[in-house]
Every structure is written in structure tokens, then in C-alpha cells.
Design a protein around this motif. Structure first.
Motif, PDB file in Angstrom:
ATOM      1  N   GLY A  62     -16.655 -27.586  57.239  1.00 39.07           N
ATOM      2  CA  GLY A  62     -15.729 -28.682  57.788  1.00 39.07           C
ATOM      3  C   GLY A  62     -16.230 -29.475  58.637  1.00 39.07           C
ATOM      4  O   GLY A  62     -17.538 -29.307  59.089  1.00 39.07           O
ATOM      5  N   GLU A  63     -15.420 -30.141  59.299  1.00 39.25           N
ATOM      6  CA  GLU A  63     -15.824 -31.212  60.502  1.00 39.25           C
ATOM      7  C   GLU A  63     -16.533 -30.208  61.508  1.00 39.25           C
ATOM      8  O   GLU A  63     -15.660 -29.397  62.134  1.00 39.25           O
ATOM      9  CB  GLU A  63     -14.678 -31.946  61.120  1.00 39.25           C
ATOM     10  N   GLY A  64     -17.486 -30.415  62.168  1.00 37.16           N
ATOM     11  CA  GLY A  64     -18.192 -29.770  63.253  1.00 37.16           C
ATOM     12  C   GLY A  64     -18.887 -28.532  62.790  1.00 37.16           C
ATOM     13  O   GLY A  64     -19.602 -27.892  63.736  1.00 37.16           O
ATOM     14  N   GLY A  65     -18.708 -28.122  61.653  1.00 34.58           N
ATOM     15  CA  GLY A  65     -19.645 -26.891  61.137  1.00 34.58           C
ATOM     16  C   GLY A  65     -18.792 -25.964  60.366  1.00 34.58           C
ATOM     17  O   GLY A  65     -17.897 -26.575  59.452  1.00 34.58           O
ATOM     18  N   THR A  66     -19.178 -24.732  60.579  1.00 40.98           N
ATOM     19  CA  THR A  66     -18.641 -23.813  59.506  1.00 40.98           C
ATOM     20  C   THR A  66     -17.319 -23.152  60.207  1.00 40.98           C
ATOM     21  O   THR A  66     -17.382 -22.613  61.178  1.00 40.98           O
ATOM     22  CB  THR A  66     -19.583 -22.431  59.012  1.00 40.98           C
ATOM     23  N   ARG A  67     -16.205 -23.194  59.456  1.00 42.06           N
ATOM     24  CA  ARG A  67     -14.868 -22.612  60.141  1.00 42.06           C
ATOM     25  C   ARG A  67     -14.915 -21.109  59.590  1.00 42.06           C
ATOM     26  O   ARG A  67     -14.938 -20.922  58.259  1.00 42.06           O
ATOM     27  CB  ARG A  67     -13.868 -23.354  59.581  1.00 42.06           C
ATOM     28  N   VAL A  68     -14.689 -20.106  60.527  1.00 39.73           N
ATOM     29  CA  VAL A  68     -14.499 -18.666  60.065  1.00 39.73           C
ATOM     30  C   VAL A  68     -12.991 -18.383  60.423  1.00 39.73           C
ATOM     31  O   VAL A  68     -12.694 -18.692  61.560  1.00 39.73           O
ATOM     32  CB  VAL A  68     -15.475 -18.044  61.060  1.00 39.73           C
ATOM     33  N   SER A  69     -12.211 -18.074  59.466  1.00 39.14           N
ATOM     34  CA  SER A  69     -10.795 -17.513  59.751  1.00 39.14           C
ATOM     35  C   SER A  69     -10.812 -16.227  59.194  1.00 39.14           C
ATOM     36  O   SER A  69     -11.138 -15.659  58.260  1.00 39.14           O
ATOM     37  CB  SER A  69     -10.154 -18.304  58.875  1.00 39.14           C
TER      38      SER A  69
END
Length: 208
Positions: free
Chosen positions: A68-75
Motif C-alpha cells: 500500500g501507500e508507504g510500504g507493506t501493511r501488516v494487519s
């Protein structure tokens, strides 16, 4: 897998905590089945997922990783874990085997040692590994959640030949932040390697 970028908002600003929540009465800001080698990412760069299991094979949560925007999103969404803060990292090998042998030290056995060390551990001390992420806070109900964004890794890093795994540790992660007044010589090797987060209580193989 090797990556030289320096992560974590605690040392620069590579990890951005977006949302964190926990179950139960406590509220605090998060710092955040036996597996096999992970499969390649889906064509087109689709989301990756991991199913967190404990050493008995019971499912205790899910992890979603997406670009995503800004890098890798971790949920992360977790249940059935001990209350408190838990170190949460990406490990370098996509194997989540209980009572397994460490790939770097055959004399060591323990739960999920098959996943190896933190992603990027050869490139920096702990707190600046590519796989270092904010800690997961779990409330009294045993539930916890975390969403963070990191620019220290991407989905291709997670799906190389030996895959990767996400790991929940037994205790909090100090990110090797030991003030000189406590340790004039600096943090010891264990702290520089793992942040003293303790044993591995849940693991999930990253898959496409």
C-alpha cells in the motif's frame, strides 16, 4: 533472505503504526498448524496471509500483508493469547514446526525454531531488522489487534525460495533499547539478536 534497509519507527521511522486495539478492559498503544515452506505470491502482487497457530496446532489468529501507500501493511487479529505485550516479527524461513531444531544451531530445539531468525538479522542488530515490527498488545480477554506499515520489506521479500513466517513471542520486545546507565557496555548478544522477547508461542507461514 537478506535486506539491508533499516526498519522500525523506534530507530528511524520505517514502521508507521496505523491502528492498534486490544480486547478486555486494558487499553494501551501497540508498539504492533504446523506449516511448510510458503508458496509464491499470487500473480499481480495480491495480498499475503498467515494463519497463526500455537504449539498444539490450535489457530490463534490471522495476519494479512499487503502492498500500500508507504510500504507493506501488516494487519493482525489474534485470540486466545496470554494478556500483555508480545514481540511480533517476520522470521526468515516459512516453516512453523513445534519442537523443531534451529537451522543455525542443531543443538537447540524448541517450538517454531524451524522459522529461523528475524528477517534481516544478518544486516543489523535487533530493532533495525527488516522483520522487526511493533509489539502486539493482548487484552485480558486474550484478544489483540495490530495494524502497522513498514517500508523495510515488500511482498517479494516474504515469498523468496525459503519463504517467511510471522511470529508471536511470549514476552514484550525491548528492541535492544537498554540505557547506558543500566548497561554501560551496551546490550548483550541475546538482546541485540531478539530484544529479550522470550520463547515463540504462535507462528504462521506466509502464503499467497
Amino acid at each position: 533472505m537478506r535486506r539491508s534497509s533499516v526498519p522500525l519507527f523506534l530507530s528511524s521511522s520505517a514502521v508507521l503504526l496505523v491502528v492498534a486495539g486490544c480486547g478486555g478492559a486494558e487499553e494501551a498503544p501497540a508498539e504492533a498448524a504446523t506449516g511448510s515452506a510458503s508458496s509464491p505470491a499470487a500473480a499481480g502482487g495480491g495480498d499475503l496471509t498467515a494463519r497463526l497457530v500455537d504449539a498444539a496446532g490450535a489457530e490463534v489468529g490471522t495476519v494479512t500483508l499487503s502492498e500500500g501507500e508507504g510500504g507493506t501493511r501488516v494487519s493482525v487479529e489474534a485470540t486466545g493469547l496470554p494478556p500483555g505485550f508480545h514481540g511480533f516479527h517476520v522470521h526468515a524461513i516459512g516453516l512453523c514446526e513445534p519442537a523443531s531444531v534451529s537451522p543455525t544451531d542443531p543443538s537447540m530445539t524448541g517450538d517454531f525454531l524451524s522459522a529461523g531468525g528475524h528477517l534481516g538479522a544478518a544486516d543489523a542488530d535487533h530493532g533495525q531488522h527488516a522483520g522487526d515490527l511493533p509489539s502486539l498488545h493482548v487484552g485480558e480477554s486474550g484478544a489483540g489487534s495490530l495494524t502497522a506499515v513498514t517500508d523495510a520489506l515488500n511482498l517479494d521479500d516474504l515469498t523468496d525460495d525459503d519463504g517467511s513466517a510471522v511470529m508471536v513471542h511470549a514476552g514484550p520486545d525491548n528492541f535492544a533499547n537498554i540505557p547506558e546507565r543500566y548497561a554501560p557496555a551496551g546490550a548483550d548478544q541475546t538482546t541485540r539478536g531478539t530484544g529479550d522477547a522470550g520463547g515463540r508461542i504462535a507462528c504462521g507461514t506466509v502464503e499467497g
